[in-house]
Design a protein around this motif. Structure first.
Motif, mmCIF file in Angstrom:
data_model
loop_
_atom_site.group_PDB
_atom_site.id
_atom_site.type_symbol
_atom_site.label_atom_id
_atom_site.label_comp_id
_atom_site.label_asym_id
_atom_site.label_seq_id
_atom_site.Cartn_x
_atom_site.Cartn_y
_atom_site.Cartn_z
ATOM 1 N N ARG A 22 0.830 -1.204 0.000
ATOM 2 C CA ARG A 22 0.000 0.000 0.000
ATOM 3 C C ARG A 22 0.864 1.253 0.000
ATOM 4 O O ARG A 22 1.812 1.385 0.782
ATOM 5 C CB ARG A 22 -0.931 0.008 1.208
ATOM 6 C CG ARG A 22 -1.795 1.260 1.330
ATOM 7 C CD ARG A 22 -2.991 1.018 2.227
ATOM 8 N NE ARG A 22 -3.931 0.075 1.608
ATOM 9 C CZ ARG A 22 -5.057 -0.348 2.199
ATOM 10 N NH1 ARG A 22 -5.369 0.114 3.401
ATOM 11 N NH2 ARG A 22 -5.846 -1.203 1.588
ATOM 12 N N ILE A 23 0.525 2.196 -0.902
ATOM 13 C CA ILE A 23 1.228 3.471 -0.999
ATOM 14 C C ILE A 23 0.204 4.578 -0.849
ATOM 15 O O ILE A 23 -0.719 4.699 -1.672
ATOM 16 C CB ILE A 23 1.982 3.607 -2.333
ATOM 17 C CG1 ILE A 23 3.061 2.526 -2.435
ATOM 18 C CG2 ILE A 23 2.593 4.996 -2.463
ATOM 19 C CD1 ILE A 23 3.848 2.576 -3.726
ATOM 20 N N ALA A 24 0.327 5.352 0.210
ATOM 21 C CA ALA A 24 -0.615 6.431 0.478
ATOM 22 C C ALA A 24 -0.207 7.690 -0.283
ATOM 23 O O ALA A 24 0.962 7.870 -0.629
ATOM 24 C CB ALA A 24 -0.669 6.721 1.970
ATOM 25 N N PRO A 25 -1.152 8.585 -0.543
ATOM 26 C CA PRO A 25 -0.802 9.842 -1.213
ATOM 27 C C PRO A 25 0.140 10.677 -0.337
ATOM 28 O O PRO A 25 0.155 10.554 0.895
ATOM 29 C CB PRO A 25 -2.154 10.550 -1.392
ATOM 30 C CG PRO A 25 -3.178 9.482 -1.231
ATOM 31 C CD PRO A 25 -2.601 8.467 -0.302
ATOM 32 N N GLU A 26 0.929 11.502 -0.996
ATOM 33 C CA GLU A 26 1.813 12.426 -0.271
ATOM 34 C C GLU A 26 1.024 13.701 -0.007
ATOM 35 O O GLU A 26 0.846 14.536 -0.899
ATOM 36 C CB GLU A 26 3.062 12.700 -1.102
ATOM 37 C CG GLU A 26 3.912 11.447 -1.312
ATOM 38 C CD GLU A 26 5.121 11.702 -2.201
ATOM 39 O OE1 GLU A 26 5.064 12.625 -3.043
ATOM 40 O OE2 GLU A 26 6.117 10.970 -2.052
ATOM 41 N N TRP A 27 0.569 13.855 1.241
ATOM 42 C CA TRP A 27 -0.340 14.948 1.562
ATOM 43 C C TRP A 27 0.293 16.323 1.331
ATOM 44 O O TRP A 27 -0.410 17.300 1.059
ATOM 45 C CB TRP A 27 -0.811 14.813 3.012
ATOM 46 C CG TRP A 27 0.317 14.784 4.023
ATOM 47 C CD1 TRP A 27 0.919 13.689 4.531
ATOM 48 C CD2 TRP A 27 0.963 15.918 4.610
ATOM 49 N NE1 TRP A 27 1.918 14.045 5.410
ATOM 50 C CE2 TRP A 27 1.965 15.415 5.480
ATOM 51 C CE3 TRP A 27 0.807 17.303 4.496
ATOM 52 C CZ2 TRP A 27 2.793 16.242 6.217
ATOM 53 C CZ3 TRP A 27 1.637 18.127 5.237
ATOM 54 C CH2 TRP A 27 2.610 17.603 6.088
ATOM 55 N N TRP A 28 1.618 16.399 1.435
ATOM 56 C CA TRP A 28 2.281 17.689 1.267
ATOM 57 C C TRP A 28 2.441 18.069 -0.211
ATOM 58 O O TRP A 28 2.843 19.184 -0.521
ATOM 59 C CB TRP A 28 3.644 17.662 1.935
ATOM 60 C CG TRP A 28 4.575 16.631 1.362
ATOM 61 C CD1 TRP A 28 5.495 16.801 0.381
ATOM 62 C CD2 TRP A 28 4.659 15.265 1.750
ATOM 63 N NE1 TRP A 28 6.139 15.642 0.111
ATOM 64 C CE2 TRP A 28 5.661 14.663 0.950
ATOM 65 C CE3 TRP A 28 3.995 14.471 2.697
ATOM 66 C CZ2 TRP A 28 6.005 13.316 1.061
ATOM 67 C CZ3 TRP A 28 4.345 13.140 2.815
ATOM 68 C CH2 TRP A 28 5.334 12.570 2.002
ATOM 69 N N ARG A 29 2.120 17.110 -1.115
ATOM 70 C CA ARG A 29 2.311 17.367 -2.527
ATOM 71 C C ARG A 29 1.049 17.134 -3.351
ATOM 72 O O ARG A 29 0.773 17.864 -4.305
ATOM 73 C CB ARG A 29 3.455 16.487 -3.039
ATOM 74 C CG ARG A 29 3.806 16.679 -4.494
ATOM 75 C CD ARG A 29 4.988 15.801 -4.864
ATOM 76 N NE ARG A 29 6.191 16.154 -4.108
ATOM 77 C CZ ARG A 29 7.289 15.416 -4.066
ATOM 78 N NH1 ARG A 29 7.344 14.271 -4.737
ATOM 79 N NH2 ARG A 29 8.326 15.801 -3.360
#
Length: 508
Positions: free
Chosen positions: A455-462
């Motif tokens: 699982r790869i979560a979105p990069e919230w800072w980008r």
């Protein structure tokens, strides 16, 4: 522990001697006969910057106004001085002086300081080393006064006010006869000490410190005789701060006669350097070869490696063609090899009973290619700090050597990614389970085995709001082909409709 030894070299006539040297090199016409002085701008017109012996005998003084000195000696000839050029030449000379030791700096506008601790034995002792310094500077056209002592203050005092070639071992006893002006004090402080009857350093040492402390406790360094005395005697530390730190791995070779081709001497230097690296458990990443020419110039070439190395043959191959770039001038008589960047390196067993280790083949290939074509001509994938695969692996780098720092996780992912990822139609048994069959480019693939999910979560800072997470699977179809699929989103995650499937990469 080896006692500290500092060499102070003072050039009393450096601006004038440099001016003469430049005219000789340019083959310019000699100046008119008679006194000669160099002038520079002052607050009230031109002032005397430096002068020759004839001008000194005529009564001309440094720092005096040129118009006043013209009235005193009408036959004096003035030339324009170049203080900025003098400073640059002195700093360049400080680098050339590293033929004797790794640490050297320019002092003020007319001197050098060298930390020769532990280096005198390479030159036959301190007396022979100082004699060699004086002879080589004299051959360049610079007269100098030299002294060596345990402290910077003592070495400066003897070179400027003592006898040349002084070998000071006990500053407390040897400094006593010298004038207080040798302590690097400002003129007003020197005048005040003279009025108090303190003309020699011995007189100053005889006065109770409490009396002088009350008078000079709030004075700056150049106006405080007690602080300067403590520095000269070694009671207060005064480090020699060089503009660049000396490399920890350094080997040097002095030649009996000047040469123009260093090729025959390089293998021995590389073997010595690699021996030091092996002893310390390090490998070189950047190597610099420096040659010291007899005319006061230096030449340098550097080479970098993709991975730490201490293989003399490999190092020699990086410099074999590049030594032709060095301008030998009238020849050079000292060569130095330095590992200016070194990293820890494990010892690798390479005999017949050990498994084959070809991890160095790629770094050496990169070294050969970049050495021949340059860094800007070699490209390779460079891992990037991101969880999202296309961001982590789409960047390239012209600095091919940095690719050797790839993360271990990158080995579990395909080297070939589709850009952009292509959407596929997937059949699966349960909503959150692995895929069972997918159709890509109108061709069905039945999955025989799988591994995942990752699982790869979105990069919230980008990433923008609403970006969905991904579940990646490594799958193999019935024919043995291997793919990298991911499901974008989950059922009921509130970030869109039904999850979508994409093919992102192909395994070899």
């Amino acid at each position: 522990m080896t006692a500290r030894r500092i060499v102070s070299i003072w050039f009393p006539r450096f601006p004038m001697e440099r001016w003469m040297r430049l005219r000789k090199r340019r083959r310019a016409a000699p100046p008119p006969d008679g006194p000669l002085a160099l002038i520079t701008d002052g607050p009230k017109g031109p002032i005397i910057h430096d002068l020759d012996e004839a001008a000194r005998e005529a009564g001309i003084r440094k720092g005096a106004r040129a118009v006043d000195m013209r009235a005193l000696c009408p036959t004096v000839h003035f030339e324009q001085a170049d203080p900025a050029g003098d400073k640059a030449a002195l700093e360049k000379l400080a680098l050339w002086a590293r033929r004797w030791c790794p640490w050297s700096i320019a002092e003020g506008g007319s001197g050098l300081l060298l930390d020769t601790t532990g280096a005198d034995h390479l030159w036959g002792g301190e007396a022979a080393m100082l004699a060699d310094m004086e002879a080589r500077f004299g051959a360049l056209g610079y007269g100098c006064r030299i002294a060596i002592a345990p402290t910077i203050g003592a070495a400066h005092a003897f070179s400027h006010y003592g006898e040349s070639h002084t070998l000071c071992t006990d500053p407390a006893a040897d400094l006593a006869p010298l004038p207080v002006a040798s302590l690097r004090l400002e003129p007003d402080t020197i005048l005040l000490l003279h009025r108090l009857g303190l003309r020699r350093i011995g007189d100053l040492m005889a006065v109770p410190r409490l009396h002088l402390t009350r008078r000079f406790s709030r004075s700056e360094l150049v106006a405080n005789p007690l602080l300067r005395l403590d520095q000269a005697l070694g009671r207060t530390d005064e480090p020699l701060t060089a503009p660049d730190e000396a490399p920890p791995f350094h080997v040097q070779k002095s030649l009996a006669e000047p040469i123009v081709d260093p090729a025959n001497h390089l293998p021995d230097l590389f073997r010595q350097l690699c021996a030091f690296l092996l002893e310390a458990g390090h490998g070189a990443r950047r190597i610099r070869l420096t040659v010291y020419r007899t005319d006061g110039e230096i030449g340098r070439i550097e080479a970098a490696t993709a991975a730490p190395t201490r293989d003399p043959a490999h190092m020699a191959s990086l410099f074999r063609e590049r030594v032709e770039q060095l301008d030998p001038g009238f020849g050079f008589d000292v060569m130095a090899l330095e590992a200016i960047a070194a990293h820890p390196m494990k010892t690798v067993q390479s005999d017949l009973t050990a498994p084959s280790d070809d991890t160095l083949d790629l770094p050496r290939l990169i070294d050969r290619l970049t050495n021949r074509f340059g860094d800007a001509a070699i490209y390779c994938p460079l891992p990037y700090a991101s969880h999202v695969p296309e961001r982590a692996r789409h960047n390239g780098s012209s600095l091919a050597k940095e690719a050797m720092a790839a993360e271990d996780k990158a080995k579990e992912r395909p080297l070939r990614l589709l850009d952009p990822a292509e959407e596929v139609h997937v059949l699966y048994a349960v909503p959150e389970g692995p895929p069972a069959q997918f159709v890509w480019r109108r061709r069905p693939h039945r999955i025989a085995r799988y591994q995942g999910p990752e699982r790869i979560a979105p990069e919230w800072w980008r990433d923008r709001a609403g970006t969905r997470l991904r579940d990646y699977y490594r799958v193999e179809d019935a024919t043995g082909r291997r793919f990298w699929l991911y499901r974008e989103g989950l059922h009921g995650d509130g970030r869109g409709g039904e999850p979508r499937w994409f093919l992102h990469g192909l395994f070899a």
